[in-house]
Design an enzyme around this catalytic site. Structure first.
Site, PDB file in Angstrom:
ATOM      1  CB  SER A  35      50.781 -22.008 -67.564  1.00 34.32           C
ATOM      2  OG  SER A  35      50.008 -22.886 -68.340  1.00 34.32           O
TER       3      SER A  35
ATOM      4  CD  GLN B 229      49.124 -19.793 -71.305  1.00 32.05           C
ATOM      5  OE1 GLN B 229      48.881 -20.315 -70.225  1.00 32.05           O
ATOM      6  NE2 GLN B 229      48.860 -20.395 -72.444  1.00 32.05           N
TER       7      GLN B 229
ATOM      8  CE1 TYR C 212      48.053 -22.822 -74.531  1.00 31.06           C
ATOM      9  CE2 TYR C 212      48.123 -23.783 -72.339  1.00 31.06           C
ATOM     10  CZ  TYR C 212      48.744 -23.477 -73.535  1.00 31.06           C
ATOM     11  OH  TYR C 212      50.044 -23.831 -73.730  1.00 31.06           O
TER      12      TYR C 212
ATOM     13  CB  THR D 118      49.136 -19.331 -75.655  1.00 35.00           C
ATOM     14  OG1 THR D 118      49.936 -18.830 -74.595  1.00 35.00           O
ATOM     15  CG2 THR D 118      49.964 -20.307 -76.472  1.00 35.00           C
TER      16      THR D 118
ATOM     17  NE  ARG E 153      53.988 -31.090 -76.703  1.00 36.75           N
ATOM     18  CZ  ARG E 153      53.568 -30.153 -75.862  1.00 36.75           C
ATOM     19  NH1 ARG E 153      53.414 -30.405 -74.588  1.00 36.75           N
ATOM     20  NH2 ARG E 153      53.287 -28.963 -76.323  1.00 36.75           N
TER      21      ARG E 153
ATOM     22  CG  HIS F  21      54.052 -23.878 -77.090  1.00 37.81           C
ATOM     23  ND1 HIS F  21      52.885 -23.172 -77.029  1.00 37.81           N
ATOM     24  CD2 HIS F  21      54.074 -24.640 -75.972  1.00 37.81           C
ATOM     25  CE1 HIS F  21      52.228 -23.502 -75.934  1.00 37.81           C
ATOM     26  NE2 HIS F  21      52.937 -24.392 -75.275  1.00 37.81           N
TER      27      HIS F  21
ATOM     28  NE  ARG G 228      56.164 -27.924 -74.005  1.00 36.77           N
ATOM     29  CZ  ARG G 228      56.560 -28.912 -73.212  1.00 36.77           C
ATOM     30  NH1 ARG G 228      57.825 -29.261 -73.189  1.00 36.77           N
ATOM     31  NH2 ARG G 228      55.716 -29.538 -72.422  1.00 36.77           N
TER      32      ARG G 228
HETATM   33  C1  GLV Z   1      51.764 -26.693 -72.582  1.00 39.70           C
HETATM   34  O1  GLV Z   1      51.704 -25.538 -72.811  1.00 39.70           O
HETATM   35  C2  GLV Z   1      52.767 -27.564 -73.121  1.00 39.70           C
HETATM   36  O2  GLV Z   1      53.509 -27.140 -74.018  1.00 39.70           O
HETATM   37  O3  GLV Z   1      52.859 -28.704 -72.663  1.00 39.70           O
END
Ligand code: GLV
Length: 394
Positions: free
Chosen positions: A108, A129, A131, A157, A166, A277, A280
């Site tokens: 990531s 990956q 971002y 992504t 979250r 994801h 998430r």
């Molecule tokens: C990062 O990709 C996450 O979902 O926290």
């Protein structure tokens, strides 16, 4: 006495026991109500297998290919942010386990160990990956660094320009490394092995960012960093520019709709990852296993179709393949193993899934994973859902 590991759930329980709460919770969360996070797993249960008996089961194989390279089973490790906080040097440990097992590893952007550190430790190609950040110079540099590291495929992504909340991360005050608050210290004091291992590594912050991005502000908090730095203007044109700059194998992650799968094909992607994801991001989105058939109908054979989000068993992998996925990816299922037992735990997770997949395939009367198709599955008529058309106005 070492715990007996029979399944991925055993690894999750062990992971929870030995990992600081804020990192366990980071892994084991979905956004908002966590509906999509839960349904990613429970929707697999709605599918059933057709048993086949008195079929020769000798000479079975799980081998197939991903992006033209042989893999030991139809599975790759998904990119997971903060993996090196789940266990010290976690990305290097997971990459080594994947390499030895014969499945691809993806790193990531928000990893703790940098891509250079993983390349040096493994001396083998892996996937990176990306971002896309507002700072285009940083993004372009990351693509160039990936090339220089021998990265063999780039994953872009698409579903995280802004971050789904979250709740637990806010309550826990998630940072990497943890801030020494009273509750963090109390929690860490019962997770001494984690702490000792962390003291023994220099990889304790986001290694792909620190030293590479200008004006790194509140990097310790993934939430603040994402809000400040991720590019909310990312669109298909920008993806095409990245494709051209990269020039190698391209994987698009976060496809959840047949129209967007078609766009990915038009853009020249080599593979798409059907992913929400891990539940998430868009809470309330369909589980990936439910959207998979519509994407398969649209683009099967034109691009490799991989499914992630929700896989916890070999049976889940077989169900995804039977519905038309070419391969699958796991995030949490290997993170549980990593957190529980380090590199050995990732190998254990792969072993568990491989054995479950092999036995289930055999009991469905197949010996070669590439021969698995819809015939081995019972699918409820309403599995994909019958959704009302948009009402016409007037
Ligand atoms: C990062 O990709 C996450 O979902 O926290």
């Amino acid at each position: 006495m070492a715990p007996v590991i029979t399944c991925i759930e055993d690894l999750r329980r062990q992971f929870r026991r030995v990992t600081p709460t804020m990192f366990y919770d980071y892994c084991e969360s979905g956004s908002y109500t966590e509906q999509t996070f839960r349904e990613n797993v429970t929707d697999f249960d709605k599918l059933r297998f057709r048993q086949r008996v008195a079929v020769d089961m000798t000479n079975r194989t799980l081998k197939t290919t991903m992006l033209g390279n042989e893999v030991a089973l139809p599975l790759a490790l998904s990119p997971v942010g903060s993996t090196g906080m789940m266990r010290a040097d976690g990305e290097i440990k997971a990459a080594k386990a994947a390499l030895k097992y014969g499945v691809p590893f993806s790193l990531s952007t928000m990893s703790i160990c940098s891509m250079e550190a993983v390349a040096e430790a493994t001396q083998a190609p892996f996937w990176y990956q990306l971002y896309v950040m507002r700072d285009h110079e940083y993004t372009n540099n990351a693509v160039d660094r990936a090339k220089a590291c021998g990265v063999s495929a780039l994953i872009v992504t698409l579903d995280l320009q802004i971050l789904g909340q979250r709740h637990k991360d806010l309550v826990n005050g998630l940072t990497a490394p943890p801030r020494p608050t009273l509750s963090a210290i109390a929690d860490l004091s019962t997770r001494w092995r984690w702490g000792l291992e962390m003291l023994g590594t220099k990889n304790r912050s986001f290694g792909n960012i620190v030293g590479h991005a200008k004006d790194v502000g509140n990097l310790a908090s993934l939430t603040s960093w994402a809000n400040e730095q991720f590019d909310p203007r990312l669109d298909w044109d920008k993806v095409a520019q990245l494709r051209d700059r990269w020039g190698g194998k391209l994987i698009l992650k976060g496809i959840l709709d047949p129209e967007e799968a078609r766009k990915a094909v038009e853009l020249g992607a080599d593979a798409i990852i059907v992913s929400n994801h891990g539940g998430r991001q868009l809470d309330g989105a369909l589980s990936t296993i439910r959207v998979l058939p519509s994407i398969v109908r649209e683009v099967k054979g034109e691009v490799e179709i991989w499914l992630d989000s929700g896989i916890r068993t070999g049976q889940d992998i077989l169900k995804a393949l039977a519905l038309g996925a070419d391969a699958t990816m796991i995030g949490r299922a290997y993170i549980y193993g990593l957190g529980a037992m380090g590199e050995r735990g990732v190998t254990t997770a792969l072993d568990v899934l491989g054995k479950e997949l092999d036995t289930t395939m055999a009991l469905c009367g197949r010996r070669d994973i590439r021969d698995v198709n819809r015939d081995i599955l019972l699918v409820p008529e309403d599995f994909e859902g019958r959704w009302a058309d948009e009402p016409t106005v007037g």
